[in-house]
Every structure is written in C-alpha cells, then in structure tokens.
Design a protein around this motif. Structure first.
Motif, PDB file in Angstrom:
ATOM      1  N   ARG A   1      47.512  44.601  40.260  1.00  9.95           N
ATOM      2  CA  ARG A   1      48.071  44.964  38.953  1.00  9.95           C
ATOM      3  C   ARG A   1      48.523  46.419  38.995  1.00  9.95           C
ATOM      4  O   ARG A   1      47.866  47.254  39.607  1.00  9.95           O
ATOM      5  CB  ARG A   1      47.026  44.811  37.852  1.00  9.95           C
TER       6      ARG A   1
ATOM      7  N   GLU B   1      44.965  39.816  44.199  1.00 11.12           N
ATOM      8  CA  GLU B   1      45.312  40.180  42.825  1.00 11.12           C
ATOM      9  C   GLU B   1      45.660  41.672  42.780  1.00 11.12           C
ATOM     10  O   GLU B   1      44.834  42.520  43.093  1.00 11.12           O
ATOM     11  CB  GLU B   1      44.127  39.896  41.900  1.00 11.12           C
TER      12      GLU B   1
ATOM     13  N   GLY C   1      51.436  41.695  38.892  1.00 13.10           N
ATOM     14  CA  GLY C   1      51.260  41.850  37.454  1.00 13.10           C
ATOM     15  C   GLY C   1      51.348  43.300  37.013  1.00 13.10           C
ATOM     16  O   GLY C   1      50.995  44.220  37.759  1.00 13.10           O
ATOM     17  N   THR C   2      51.819  43.519  35.797  1.00 13.50           N
ATOM     18  CA  THR C   2      51.879  44.865  35.238  1.00 13.50           C
ATOM     19  C   THR C   2      51.072  44.927  33.949  1.00 13.50           C
ATOM     20  O   THR C   2      50.929  43.935  33.234  1.00 13.50           O
ATOM     21  CB  THR C   2      53.334  45.300  34.962  1.00 13.50           C
ATOM     22  N   ILE C   3      50.535  46.098  33.685  1.00 17.41           N
ATOM     23  CA  ILE C   3      49.758  46.367  32.482  1.00 17.41           C
ATOM     24  C   ILE C   3      50.378  47.598  31.828  1.00 17.41           C
ATOM     25  O   ILE C   3      50.570  48.622  32.488  1.00 17.41           O
ATOM     26  CB  ILE C   3      48.278  46.646  32.825  1.00 17.41           C
TER      27      ILE C   3
ATOM     28  N   GLU D   1      40.994  39.338  32.033  1.00 17.63           N
ATOM     29  CA  GLU D   1      41.814  38.384  32.785  1.00 17.63           C
ATOM     30  C   GLU D   1      41.368  38.126  34.214  1.00 17.63           C
ATOM     31  O   GLU D   1      41.802  37.153  34.832  1.00 17.63           O
ATOM     32  CB  GLU D   1      43.272  38.896  32.816  1.00 17.63           C
ATOM     33  N   SER D   2      40.522  38.991  34.789  1.00 17.99           N
ATOM     34  CA  SER D   2      40.199  38.884  36.213  1.00 17.99           C
ATOM     35  C   SER D   2      38.764  38.412  36.427  1.00 17.99           C
ATOM     36  O   SER D   2      37.858  38.796  35.682  1.00 17.99           O
ATOM     37  CB  SER D   2      40.390  40.245  36.887  1.00 17.99           C
TER      38      SER D   2
ATOM     39  N   LYS E   1      58.124  40.407  41.271  1.00 15.54           N
ATOM     40  CA  LYS E   1      57.790  39.571  40.117  1.00 15.54           C
ATOM     41  C   LYS E   1      56.365  39.024  40.172  1.00 15.54           C
ATOM     42  O   LYS E   1      55.759  38.738  39.140  1.00 15.54           O
ATOM     43  CB  LYS E   1      58.777  38.408  40.018  1.00 15.54           C
ATOM     44  N   ASP E   2      55.829  38.831  41.386  1.00 10.21           N
ATOM     45  CA  ASP E   2      54.502  38.229  41.485  1.00 10.21           C
ATOM     46  C   ASP E   2      53.377  39.269  41.396  1.00 10.21           C
ATOM     47  O   ASP E   2      52.203  38.920  41.539  1.00 10.21           O
ATOM     48  CB  ASP E   2      54.371  37.421  42.775  1.00 10.21           C
TER      49      ASP E   2
END
Length: 198
Positions: free
Chosen positions: A50, A48, A69-71, A94-95, A66-67
């Motif tokens: 981010r 994971e 994640g961005t915050i 979320e985690s 794309k795979d």
C-alpha cells in the motif's frame, strides 16, 4: 515467494520541497521514476503493498501500478506521523497481516536479501529494524500489536517514538546493505546513486 505475513506500507505523501520539485517523479538512471522504482524493489517480497498519498495526488501520474493499493492521508500536510497514522488506520481495517514494513518512497536501493531477512524475523509482537554500520534504517517492521500506537501518531512525530517506548520488543538486525540508509533529499543524491552500481 512474496510474504503474506508482512504488508508493505510506503510513505509517499510528501512533495519534498527541499528537492525543488516532486521528487517522486525524478528519474533514476535505467530505472524510471523514483517512487515507481522503489515499489518495483518491494513487489517480489510482499504480497500486499500500500502507498500513502496526499489528497491531491494522482496514482497514475505517479506511475503506481493498478494492482498496488493506495491510501489517501487527508492530513498528510501535517507531517510523516500523520501519513503513517492514516496508512495504519486503513491497514487495521483491511489487512490480515501479522506485521507491517514501514518504507519510504525514496529508497529504491535495498537488496532483496535484506527484505527476505527482515521478513523472516517478523512477528506480531516484534519490531524489526535493520542497522547498517551503527545507523538505523528502513524498512522498520512493526508487529500488529504495535499498530494501535502507530495509529495515534500525529503531525511530524515519526515511528521512532514507538520504537523508543518498546525497546524490549525491538530486534535490531545488522545488515551489509547501504540501501537501508540511502534516500534522496536533493537532486545530487540521484546522480550519486546513478553511479553507485546499485
């Protein structure tokens, strides 16, 4: 195997005005844009990942796959502490990870062995920090029980204040990897790094 117990959180919302332009897009010899190169070093070790970005940033323009994640940190202009707090806030919701590895977007020279060693020592109640020749480096791994403290950070107050308050939980690991302290502040750092053999 990538770690499922530790999530990687990459702070990349700053445009680094000292650098002269957007250093996240600065090209590393044979490795492409700086931020993308940093993310490539993380990919084999974290299931994971981010990336914390500013409100005007375009992940595609920055070369973020794309795979990953961005915050978006609405308050990123206030400083690194605000970006970190925004990232942790999202992860808490979320985690399921037991710990988070807080990483900077301009540190693409860490070795895989370092990531593996740090993750092997992570737990929900420890802060794990690499040390190179007496100097503290990144990533710093924060167990989940410290996420609430990280979420309260504001402005440019970094995670050092959380480390200081919880010295008894801090596990410092000596590594032989200069990549844990090597970042990019000026264009000359890219040139030097290109000849460093890393």
């Amino acid at each position: 195997m990538p770690s499922d117990a530790v999530a990687a959180l990459v702070l990349a919302a700053g445009r680094a005005r000292r650098f002269g332009n957007d250093k996240r897009l600065a090209l590393l010899p044979q490795r492409g844009p700086l931020l993308a190169a940093t993310l490539a070093t993380l990919r084999p070790h974290f299931g994971e990942i981010r990336v914390v970005l500013g409100i005007e940033d375009d992940p595609v323009h920055l070369g973020i796959a794309k795979d990953i994640g961005t915050i978006v940190a609405d308050t990123a202009e206030q400083g690194m502490g605000a970006s970190l707090a925004a990232g942790i806030h999202a992860l808490m919701a979320e985690s399921q990870a037991l710990a988070v590895a807080v990483m900077l977007g301009d540190m693409p020279w860490l070795s895989g062995d370092t990531f593996a060693l740090l993750c092997s020592r992570a737990s929900d109640r420890a802060i794990v920090r690499p040390i190179y020749r007496g100097q503290g480096g990144h990533p710093v791994l924060f167990g989940r029980c410290f996420w609430g403290s990280l979420e309260q950070l504001t402005g440019d107050e970094g995670a050092r204040s959380v480390v200081r308050r919880h010295r008894d939980a801090c596990l410092e690991i000596e590594v032989q990897d200069p990549g844990v302290v090597q970042d990019v502040d000026r264009p000359v750092d890219l040139v030097w790094a290109g000849h460093s053999g890393r």
